[in-house]
Design an enzyme around this catalytic site. Structure first.
Site, PDB file in Angstrom:
ATOM      1  N   TYR A  70       0.867  -1.179   0.000  1.00 56.45           N
ATOM      2  CA  TYR A  70       0.000   0.000   0.000  1.00 56.45           C
ATOM      3  C   TYR A  70       0.908   1.235   0.000  1.00 56.45           C
ATOM      4  CZ  TYR A  70      -3.958  -3.033   1.288  1.00 56.45           C
ATOM      5  OH  TYR A  70      -4.935  -4.009   1.315  1.00 56.45           O
ATOM      6  N   PHE A 225     -13.375  -4.611   0.427  1.00 60.41           N
ATOM      7  CA  PHE A 225     -14.361  -3.899  -0.397  1.00 60.41           C
ATOM      8  C   PHE A 225     -15.760  -3.959   0.241  1.00 60.41           C
ATOM      9  CE2 PHE A 225     -11.872  -5.005  -4.581  1.00 60.41           C
ATOM     10  CZ  PHE A 225     -10.847  -4.167  -4.200  1.00 60.41           C
ATOM     11  N   PRO A 226     -15.885  -3.686   1.551  1.00 60.09           N
ATOM     12  CA  PRO A 226     -17.213  -3.795   2.184  1.00 60.09           C
ATOM     13  C   PRO A 226     -18.219  -2.793   1.634  1.00 60.09           C
ATOM     14  CG  PRO A 226     -15.653  -2.700   3.648  1.00 60.09           C
ATOM     15  CD  PRO A 226     -14.854  -3.235   2.504  1.00 60.09           C
ATOM     16  N   LEU A 227     -17.714  -1.723   1.002  1.00 59.37           N
ATOM     17  CA  LEU A 227     -18.622  -0.749   0.373  1.00 59.37           C
ATOM     18  C   LEU A 227     -18.569  -0.856  -1.154  1.00 59.37           C
ATOM     19  CD1 LEU A 227     -17.896   2.318   2.697  1.00 59.37           C
ATOM     20  CD2 LEU A 227     -19.998   0.944   2.594  1.00 59.37           C
ATOM     21  N   GLY A 228     -17.785  -1.791  -1.647  1.00 61.21           N
ATOM     22  CA  GLY A 228     -17.648  -1.927  -3.099  1.00 61.21           C
ATOM     23  C   GLY A 228     -16.379  -1.286  -3.636  1.00 61.21           C
ATOM     24  N   PRO A 232     -13.165   2.776  -9.751  1.00 56.65           N
ATOM     25  CA  PRO A 232     -14.256   3.082 -10.669  1.00 56.65           C
ATOM     26  C   PRO A 232     -14.689   1.813 -11.398  1.00 56.65           C
ATOM     27  CG  PRO A 232     -12.188   4.196 -11.336  1.00 56.65           C
ATOM     28  CD  PRO A 232     -11.889   3.378 -10.107  1.00 56.65           C
TER      29      PRO A 232
HETATM   30  N1  LIG Z   1      -7.015  -8.727   1.031  1.00 55.40           N
HETATM   31  C1  LIG Z   1      -7.043  -7.997  -0.058  1.00 55.40           C
HETATM   32  O1  LIG Z   1      -6.667  -8.446  -1.148  1.00 55.40           O
HETATM   33  C2  LIG Z   1      -7.560  -6.592  -0.003  1.00 55.40           C
HETATM   34  C3  LIG Z   1      -7.910  -5.949  -1.206  1.00 55.40           C
HETATM   35  C4  LIG Z   1      -8.399  -4.670  -1.124  1.00 55.40           C
HETATM   36  C5  LIG Z   1      -8.552  -4.041   0.093  1.00 55.40           C
HETATM   37  N2  LIG Z   1      -8.200  -4.671   1.243  1.00 55.40           N
HETATM   38  C6  LIG Z   1      -8.399  -4.006   2.557  1.00 55.40           C
HETATM   39  O2  LIG Z   1      -9.782  -3.774   2.710  1.00 55.40           O
HETATM   40  C7  LIG Z   1      -9.990  -2.419   3.099  1.00 55.40           C
HETATM   41  C8  LIG Z   1     -11.343  -1.952   2.605  1.00 55.40           C
HETATM   42  O3  LIG Z   1     -11.398  -1.956   1.198  1.00 55.40           O
HETATM   43  P1  LIG Z   1     -11.316  -0.614   0.332  1.00 55.40           P
HETATM   44  O4  LIG Z   1     -10.795   0.514   1.142  1.00 55.40           O
HETATM   45  O5  LIG Z   1     -10.629  -0.952  -0.926  1.00 55.40           O
HETATM   46  O6  LIG Z   1     -12.829  -0.395  -0.086  1.00 55.40           O
HETATM   47  P2  LIG Z   1     -14.165  -0.002   0.707  1.00 55.40           P
HETATM   48  O7  LIG Z   1     -13.923   0.051   2.171  1.00 55.40           O
HETATM   49  O8  LIG Z   1     -15.244  -0.872   0.184  1.00 55.40           O
HETATM   50  O9  LIG Z   1     -14.459   1.438   0.142  1.00 55.40           O
HETATM   51  C9  LIG Z   1     -13.583   2.502   0.258  1.00 55.40           C
HETATM   52  C10 LIG Z   1     -14.236   3.672  -0.451  1.00 55.40           C
HETATM   53  O10 LIG Z   1     -15.428   4.029   0.265  1.00 55.40           O
HETATM   54  C11 LIG Z   1     -15.340   5.406   0.664  1.00 55.40           C
HETATM   55  N3  LIG Z   1     -15.929   5.485   2.015  1.00 55.40           N
HETATM   56  C12 LIG Z   1     -15.493   4.904   3.150  1.00 55.40           C
HETATM   57  N4  LIG Z   1     -16.294   5.205   4.176  1.00 55.40           N
HETATM   58  C13 LIG Z   1     -17.258   6.022   3.682  1.00 55.40           C
HETATM   59  C14 LIG Z   1     -18.378   6.672   4.260  1.00 55.40           C
HETATM   60  N5  LIG Z   1     -18.679   6.563   5.558  1.00 55.40           N
HETATM   61  N6  LIG Z   1     -19.156   7.430   3.448  1.00 55.40           N
HETATM   62  C15 LIG Z   1     -18.881   7.553   2.126  1.00 55.40           C
HETATM   63  N7  LIG Z   1     -17.832   6.957   1.523  1.00 55.40           N
HETATM   64  C16 LIG Z   1     -17.025   6.202   2.296  1.00 55.40           C
HETATM   65  C17 LIG Z   1     -13.882   5.751   0.639  1.00 55.40           C
HETATM   66  O11 LIG Z   1     -13.707   7.108   0.299  1.00 55.40           O
HETATM   67  P3  LIG Z   1     -13.111   8.191   1.373  1.00 55.40           P
HETATM   68  O12 LIG Z   1     -11.672   7.868   1.535  1.00 55.40           O
HETATM   69  O13 LIG Z   1     -13.367   9.500   0.714  1.00 55.40           O
HETATM   70  O14 LIG Z   1     -13.908   8.005   2.621  1.00 55.40           O
HETATM   71  C18 LIG Z   1     -13.370   4.894  -0.507  1.00 55.40           C
HETATM   72  O15 LIG Z   1     -13.632   5.532  -1.746  1.00 55.40           O
HETATM   73  C19 LIG Z   1      -8.820  -1.682   2.451  1.00 55.40           C
HETATM   74  O16 LIG Z   1      -8.641  -0.396   3.000  1.00 55.40           O
HETATM   75  C20 LIG Z   1      -7.696  -2.658   2.684  1.00 55.40           C
HETATM   76  O17 LIG Z   1      -7.166  -2.478   3.981  1.00 55.40           O
HETATM   77  C21 LIG Z   1      -7.726  -5.943   1.215  1.00 55.40           C
END
Ligand SMILES: NC(=O)c1ccc[n+]([C@@H]2O[C@H](COP(=O)([O-])OP(=O)(O)OC[C@H]3O[C@@H](n4cnc5c(N)ncnc54)[C@H](OP(=O)(O)O)[C@@H]3O)[C@@H](O)[C@H]2O)c1
Length: 311
Positions: A70, A225-228, A232
């Protein structure tokens, strides 16, 4: 520690636990944790990135997900700077890919057993730890994976042997799996698996049977990706009409509904939503208090899966 073991209602930092507590790698953690990947976006403002993590600890987060790839070590450096031993945070990293800043993707597959070890050693150095409490073996055969050369297609058993050896040596506290299939998980169970981190959300529910297997085996389910995601083209939980309707009715945000659904869905779910925003972090931590009634859960359960891939 079983999922039913009574556990403390406050963190080591003295904060109430958002979402309550559940076990991870033999320790209690708050069910709302934090995924640090989005901190990459703050690479030009390191103090802001440190501030997000400090605020997370204040708010009762004691489970932080990170990776050496990261931001090419930036995020691990921020984790090392922001978190203190007395915070009692379970830092979780992953191996199976290494940073590749000049390459076509910011990471490259590093699946071979000796690469897993080198990657753990990199994490120990950059995180400033003698042991990484939990390391996920990130496989490259899940839905989202970068292209892999033939020598990167490695048998799971060979990888697990390397992970178990590092756990025996104390470099790794516990072993998790990421981007794995149901069959992989079954094969890996004898090694002792603390968590599974797969792509899963209200709109991506292919792995329901695996979640249930984890619940039956006392394994934490930690959806990425709990929020997707921020990518893009990936389906977003917050775009769903049922999510927006529930948010309006409850006076919360659509993101909070999506995360609350995950918490309600199964007791072994631990959240690691990613954000670079303190305001969003505060919203995410507050989902521990969002109550969904049966009718709302039924409406959310009826949302169909939406296919999406990053690569
Ligand atoms: N094991 C693996 O292969 C793997 C792969 C990917 C990710 N991960 C881990 O999983 C974590 C979560 O996944 P992710 O960060 O990719 O995706 P995510 O949590 O599904 O979504 C992140 C997106 O949601 C937005 N967001 C977050 N909280 C929000 C809220 N309360 N209201 C509106 N928008 C919100 C963030 O924007 P803002 O920053 O503007 O809030 C960002 O654009 C990562 O941070 C990483 O640590 C693991």
């Amino acid at each position: 520690m079983s999922l039913s073991t009574p556990i403390s209602s406050t963190t080591a930092a003295g904060a109430p636990r958002p979402g309550g507590a559940a076990p991870l790698a033999g320790r209690p953690v708050s069910r709302v944790g934090y995924g640090a990947m989005q901190l990459e976006r703050l690479s030009a403002d390191r103090s802001a990135a440190v501030g997000v993590l400090r605020r997370a600890v204040e708010l009762g987060v004691d489970h932080v997900d990170t990776a050496q790839f990261y931001g090419d070590g930036f995020v691990n450096g921020v984790v090392a700077e922001a978190l203190r031993p007395e915070d009692g945070v379970v830092v979780v990293s992953k191996v199976g890919a290494d940073p590749d800043p000049g390459g076509p993707f910011p990471m490259r597959a590093a699946q071979r057993p000796e690469e897993l070890r080198a990657s753990v050693e990199d994490n120990l150095r950059s995180l400033g730890l003698e042991q990484v409490p939990l390391v996920n073996l990130r496989r490259m055969d899940g839905r989202h994976h970068i292209p892999v050369a033939p020598d990167q297609v490695v048998d799971l058993d060979d990888q697990l042997a390397a992970m178990v050896a590092m756990r025996d040596e104390g470099l790794v506290g516990a072993i998790g799996l990421s981007s794995v299939s149901h069959d992989d998980l079954r094969r890996a169970l004898p090694a002792g698996i603390a968590c599974v981190q797969n792509d899963y959300s209200l709109v991506a529910r292919d792995d329901e049977a695996m979640l249930e297997l984890c619940a039956a085996e006392g394994i934490a389910w930690v959806p990425f990706f709990p929020l997707g995601s921020a990518f893009p083209g990936m389906p977003k939980v917050t775009d769903e009409q049922a999510v927006q309707d529930a948010a309006r009715a409850l006076g919360v945000t659509p993101a909070q509904v999506g995360l609350a659904w995950l918490l309600h869905h199964a007791s072994n779910v631990l959240l690691i939503p990613g954000t670079a925003s303190v305001e969003h972090l505060e919203d995410n931590v507050a989902v521990g208090d969002v109550v969904l009634d049966d009718a709302t859960i039924a409406a959310l359960d009826a949302v169909p899966p939406r296919a999406g891939r990053i690569f």
